[in-house]
Scaffold this motif. Structure first.
Motif, PDB file in Angstrom:
ATOM      1  N   MET A 280      -9.565  27.189 -11.274  1.00  0.00           N
ATOM      2  CA  MET A 280     -10.789  27.300 -10.676  1.00  0.00           C
ATOM      3  C   MET A 280     -11.565  25.695 -10.054  1.00  0.00           C
ATOM      4  SD  MET A 280     -12.859  30.131 -12.092  1.00  0.00           S
ATOM      5  CE  MET A 280     -13.885  29.071 -12.570  1.00  0.00           C
ATOM      6  N   ASN A 281     -10.817  24.708  -9.848  1.00  0.00           N
ATOM      7  CA  ASN A 281     -10.803  22.984 -10.059  1.00  0.00           C
ATOM      8  C   ASN A 281     -10.931  23.331  -8.458  1.00  0.00           C
ATOM      9  OD1 ASN A 281      -9.837  21.105  -9.010  1.00  0.00           O
ATOM     10  ND2 ASN A 281     -11.606  19.645 -10.251  1.00  0.00           N
ATOM     11  N   ARG A 282      -9.462  24.300  -7.956  1.00  0.00           N
ATOM     12  CA  ARG A 282      -8.914  23.885  -7.007  1.00  0.00           C
ATOM     13  C   ARG A 282     -10.141  25.018  -5.641  1.00  0.00           C
ATOM     14  NH1 ARG A 282      -5.388  20.563  -4.433  1.00  0.00           N
ATOM     15  NH2 ARG A 282      -4.835  20.371  -6.659  1.00  0.00           N
ATOM     16  N   THR A 283     -10.974  26.117  -6.560  1.00  0.00           N
ATOM     17  CA  THR A 283     -11.270  26.813  -6.010  1.00  0.00           C
ATOM     18  C   THR A 283     -12.295  26.163  -6.193  1.00  0.00           C
ATOM     19  OG1 THR A 283     -10.051  28.478  -7.355  1.00  0.00           O
ATOM     20  CG2 THR A 283     -12.232  29.251  -6.043  1.00  0.00           C
ATOM     21  N   TYR A 284     -13.016  26.040  -6.490  1.00  0.00           N
ATOM     22  CA  TYR A 284     -14.372  25.539  -5.857  1.00  0.00           C
ATOM     23  C   TYR A 284     -14.576  24.056  -5.612  1.00  0.00           C
ATOM     24  CZ  TYR A 284     -16.955  27.442 -10.004  1.00  0.00           C
ATOM     25  OH  TYR A 284     -17.387  28.460 -11.036  1.00  0.00           O
TER      26      TYR A 284
ATOM     27  N   ASN B 121     -15.977  20.528 -13.717  1.00  0.00           N
ATOM     28  CA  ASN B 121     -15.706  21.072 -15.623  1.00  0.00           C
ATOM     29  C   ASN B 121     -14.635  22.076 -15.564  1.00  0.00           C
ATOM     30  OD1 ASN B 121     -18.643  21.149 -15.866  1.00  0.00           O
ATOM     31  ND2 ASN B 121     -19.342  22.885 -14.590  1.00  0.00           N
ATOM     32  N   TYR B 122     -13.381  21.856 -15.130  1.00  0.00           N
ATOM     33  CA  TYR B 122     -12.052  21.977 -15.004  1.00  0.00           C
ATOM     34  C   TYR B 122     -11.108  21.233 -14.660  1.00  0.00           C
ATOM     35  CZ  TYR B 122     -14.408  26.829 -15.286  1.00  0.00           C
ATOM     36  OH  TYR B 122     -15.314  27.526 -15.422  1.00  0.00           O
ATOM     37  N   LYS B 123     -10.337  21.150 -15.748  1.00  0.00           N
ATOM     38  CA  LYS B 123      -9.664  19.692 -15.884  1.00  0.00           C
ATOM     39  C   LYS B 123      -8.528  20.488 -14.866  1.00  0.00           C
ATOM     40  CE  LYS B 123     -10.587  17.007 -19.896  1.00  0.00           C
ATOM     41  NZ  LYS B 123     -11.270  16.132 -19.625  1.00  0.00           N
ATOM     42  N   VAL B 124      -7.600  19.041 -14.043  1.00  0.00           N
ATOM     43  CA  VAL B 124      -6.273  19.029 -13.584  1.00  0.00           C
ATOM     44  C   VAL B 124      -4.930  18.660 -13.963  1.00  0.00           C
ATOM     45  CG1 VAL B 124      -5.507  18.942 -11.311  1.00  0.00           C
ATOM     46  CG2 VAL B 124      -7.692  19.883 -10.622  1.00  0.00           C
TER      47      VAL B 124
END
Length: 168
Positions: free
Chosen positions: A111-115, A140-143
């Motif tokens: 999700m992080n990379r997608t956004y 909102n999404y941890k990496v």
């Protein structure tokens, strides 16, 4: 002989796509594509594009024909990345938006990379408000990073995107 084995065509398509991508990273085609020798450079670029298109075909077929595959999310992410890399920005945006919808259902890990990729596309399209919205959603999404280099690269990308959004 082999008659009772289940054929995993989705896995085969995914593995083909991934292998073709890795082929580019383990050869010197990128180096050849930037040489001053025009003929060598053009041939290398042509070969790179053919390999990327073939990898994209494999991911596209997996996404189209195997919507219940456990590899669907990763294939869709790779598809979006390849579309972006081959300057098919509208298709890339469609793939990433589809991925957002699917990941919400399946709680996927990209999700992080997608956004961030959606923000990249919106900056390219000069839609700075939308880009900033996607950047905010990415928070909102941890990496989880394996090394500091990846973290520094992502920080530089985010800084560049935020600066692009602030200037406009």
């Amino acid at each position: 002989f082999g008659q009772n084995e289940k054929l995993d065509f989705d896995k085969t398509l995914y593995d083909r796509g991934k292998t073709l991508q890795e082929l580019l990273y383990y050869t010197n085609l990128f180096e050849l594509s930037s040489l001053k020798n025009k003929m060598v450079s053009e041939n290398a670029n042509k070969t790179i594009n053919q390999i990327l298109e073939k990898a994209l075909e494999n991911y596209t077929e997996l996404v189209r024909n195997y919507p219940k595959s456990e590899l669907l999310l990763e294939a869709l992410f790779q598809k979006g990345m390849l579309e972006y890399g081959t300057e098919k920005y509208n298709e890339s945006k469609t793939s990433f938006l589809m991925l957002v919808d699917l990941q919400k259902e399946k709680n996927g890990g990209n999700m992080n990379r997608t956004y961030i990729m959606l923000a990249e596309i919106e900056v390219r399209n000069k839609n700075y408000k939308e880009a900033k919205d996607y950047l905010e959603k990415s928070k909102n999404y941890k990496v989880f990073y394996d090394c500091g280099n990846e973290m520094e690269r992502d920080k530089a990308i985010l800084d560049r995107l935020y600066k692009a959004c602030e200037k406009k």
